[in-house]
Design an enzyme around this catalytic site. Structure first.
Site, mmCIF file in Angstrom:
data_model
loop_
_atom_site.group_PDB
_atom_site.id
_atom_site.type_symbol
_atom_site.label_atom_id
_atom_site.label_comp_id
_atom_site.label_asym_id
_atom_site.label_seq_id
_atom_site.Cartn_x
_atom_site.Cartn_y
_atom_site.Cartn_z
ATOM 1 N N ALA A 20 0.829 -1.213 0.000
ATOM 2 C CA ALA A 20 0.000 0.000 0.000
ATOM 3 C C ALA A 20 0.865 1.265 0.000
ATOM 4 O O ALA A 20 2.097 1.206 0.120
ATOM 5 C CB ALA A 20 -0.912 -0.027 1.213
ATOM 6 N N HIS A 21 0.220 2.401 -0.075
ATOM 7 C CA HIS A 21 0.953 3.676 -0.164
ATOM 8 C C HIS A 21 1.764 3.957 1.096
ATOM 9 O O HIS A 21 1.362 3.632 2.195
ATOM 10 C CB HIS A 21 0.012 4.842 -0.479
ATOM 11 C CG HIS A 21 -1.175 5.015 0.422
ATOM 12 N ND1 HIS A 21 -2.072 6.035 0.252
ATOM 13 C CD2 HIS A 21 -1.624 4.321 1.493
ATOM 14 C CE1 HIS A 21 -3.019 5.984 1.167
ATOM 15 N NE2 HIS A 21 -2.772 4.933 1.929
#
Lengths: 336, 336, 336
Positions: B237-238
């Protein structure tokens, strides 16, 4: 296309009751079907929809037969009969024939009769595509591949070098066949990649779901026997062997060198670790994790039960204390 | 290609025993190898295959040396030696050189020497591809990207704007680098998308598996340090940061802003929730869920054990009752 | 682009404090922002970064306002305000306008005003793309599809026949809309594929993550209502219905025919089995498995807690013995 009750019964060797010339031209749910459509009842849960249905023909089993007064096909397995009948109403979505001008095909590749090669498809050196197979669009096939007859390969599929797909197999969009197995050896300065020199060998009548990945073997091939059916987002690691008629639901995964038997039913989100053997006729319930070989057919589960989070927190605390709890109980038992 | 026992030993600084001019031209398993092939024994489980093997040369460790009378390479780490040797027998599957006429390359992009740009590749404005990198086919690279030297990027890979890939990295088919991180803020009428203005920064000698996804950061970058190895179907994920030499097996996932240390081994199907920190040298067993930071190296697990479903149901009922069971036990203990 | 403190406050109807003409031209984290950039504080965890920040403007809440002496925007929801403000600094990465010469578009397809069709995009018969939608590159759209206005569809996306996407929806790279649902019926010789004659119907303002797969329905459609947000690597099976404003985090999955309510928050790696109904306003914690319908709003969990592996082994042994432990305890209780 239109077909009559009598023709349907004859084509699929089924018993019927009602107006033999009644025609239908499509299929629908019991709830939504109109008089020109055929429907089915396989699950008793939907019996109430049967009595109210406007379907022109309903496929059902003997024990539900009295609940519907219209035209019927009566069979022991309505779902199977419906599956066969509805193929008549399936329309091809393939707009092309022959080889699209944008396809990039190596001169040494051989393309069989009736093969459709859609836009932006790439076929590598010495690869062979047998008759009547459809490469819908944007399919990438490497060198030395062999694709059997009557396959359907959808957009975005990648089949890497030396892989083999049998006859009548369907590869759904975005699946990746023959990426490198995940082989690493540790050297003093870091990881060394282990070359993956095997391939993938998929049998006849297989189905590979969207975005599913099947890796090539390290030396030997990763193998799927005939009639293996994989849903979406599945990961099959290098050197895995999956037996005939085994079905895997979405997001499940089998790690390297594990052998799965025939006629297994693997639930969604299941994980099977590497170097194991799972015998024939095993059912793995959703999200189970298999860490030892299974030698006895039957159904297996892991996963904690669902609880409201506030309750779950209490169970979670106690799970960590389980060994102490068990020992305390044994001690009490001795004292009594 | 052919190589002799003596040459192999010299190239890789290994000890040998047997006919120094013995030549091999390929690799195979102990079971299948013929006299022109090299094999290896790393796992004692396969010792029986060693004594029966027809391999021309076997790579093995000192303690197995007596079990094979043929030509041998003796080393403390046969798997590592085999990994290095088998790279000699790997054949390039890249059929093109230079830039394929179907590639769509922005005028402001710069392409280094020896770069291969395969069919249907797209390269965006101001992007830079350094020397000897191969974009195999159907690779899509956005604007302002930088790809290092000697990378191998396989079909169907998407690298979105402003992303950076280091030298000698391999991106397997269908992986997606730099899709938007999953950022949402709740307004009165529904969700508002939070723009993701960072990018992805992948180091040297990394490997990203098939259909793995690594999202761009919200403001800063999502980072993989050098020699990070990701298997297939992984989700990063980011704003995640993964340390050097960390390896993740298939279907694992790390949620937003979590920092994973160096030399971690993350098993298949593992989940690590967001905003945590996992220190160096942590092993996470298959399908574990990490919900708190880990500050101590070592091995961690969650997941209930597998049981036959009929047994599992009983355990599941009791898991929900665990708090009551523990309290009842404490009460009994007091009474005694 | 540059914008002043006063203009920002006016645009988004927010309160400000400081030099009204102070201009910013970008956004950054509190830690990295310089005087030309705007930042925000939403999480008290980062308060120490606020006092040291060089940001030109900071968006924060009333209770943190005293900790920063520079220019401020004061709001009850800094994260939401920041989401809206940072859209001003987002730069389009689309390099093309109109229809790229490499696009393959059926003559019967209709393309609205301002639509961008990027390189290697394919659009099928009778499909309709409404105004200002962007098909970035290498998008494959089947026959009879309808894509609404102002959508953004990224590289590698596949939208199969008869699917519908609403207005302002974003489809991230590699997602697959409308692959066949996983329908199989067992015949005596093996599996028969059940044709999937429905489609996928996605509402307005939806977001579908990278490599996420949403299958078409068997007869009716698989439906996502407006403002549904799906992260990466999610699997939505055939005939599923997801309610408005529901959000799903990465790697989660919903099996066939399940209905998920509105305003649900589904955590990463969650599995929901088929033919269930989950009511509105349910939160499912990471990696929970849902095996029964949920009729009461609230938060639910499953998954064993993480432990050091040596401790976990002991808990795992005891989990298998739980039924015996509970019975032994009941027996002891009676004896006392």
């Amino acid at each position: 296309m239109e077909i009559s009750l009598e023709e349907l019964a004859q084509n699929f060797n089924l018993e019927f009751s009602g107006i033999k010339n009644k025609k239908v031209s499509g299929v629908a749910t019991l709830e939504k079907a109109n008089n020109t459509q055929l429907s089915f009842l396989a699950n008793s849960k939907y019996t109430s929809q049967l009595t109210k249905s406007n379907a022109g023909i309903v496929v059902l089993s003997e024990n539900h037969s009295d609940l519907f007064s219209g035209n019927k096909i009566i069979t022991t397995d309505p779902y199977l009969a419906f599956a066969k009948i509805s193929t008549l109403f399936q329309e091809s979505q393939i707009n092309y024939s022959g080889i699209h001008p944008t396809a990039v095909i190596a001169k040494t590749a051989t393309i069989g009769e009736g093969v459709v090669v859609g836009p932006y498809t790439i076929i590598g050196e010495n690869s062979n595509i047998e008759s009547d197979t459809v490469l819908e669009a944007r399919v990438t096939i490497g060198n030395n591949c062999h694709i059997g007859k009557n396959c359907l390969i959808k957009p975005g599929v990648v089949i890497s070098s030396a892989c083999h797909i049998g006859d009548r197999s369907i590869l759904h969009p975005g699946c990746i066949i023959g990426a490198d197995g995940f082989g690493l050896a540790r050297d003093k300065d870091g990881w060394i990649k282990v070359p993956q020199l095997g391939a993938v060998n998929i049998g006849d009548d297989c189905e590979i779901g969207a975005n599913t990945t099947i890796d090539r073997g390290t030396l030997d091939d990763t193998v799927l026997e005939n009639d293996v059916r994989l849903d979406n987002q599945i990961q099959i690691a290098h050197n895995v062997h999956i037996g005939q008629h085994t079905v895997m639901a979405g997001c499940s995964a089998v790690a390297g060198s594990t052998k799965i038997g025939k006629n297994c039913l693997i639930g969604g989100g299941v994980g099977v670790i590497g170097h194991l053997e799972v015998c024939d006729n095993v059912t793995l319930q959703s999200m189970a994790l298999v860490t030892r070989s299974i030698k006895k057919p039957g159904s297996y589960s892991s996963v904690s039960p669902l609880q409201e989070t506030s309750q779950w927190r209490k169970s979670a605390v106690r799970i960590k204390q389980l060994d102490k709890i068990a020992r305390k109980l044994n001690k009490l038992e001795k004292e009594i």
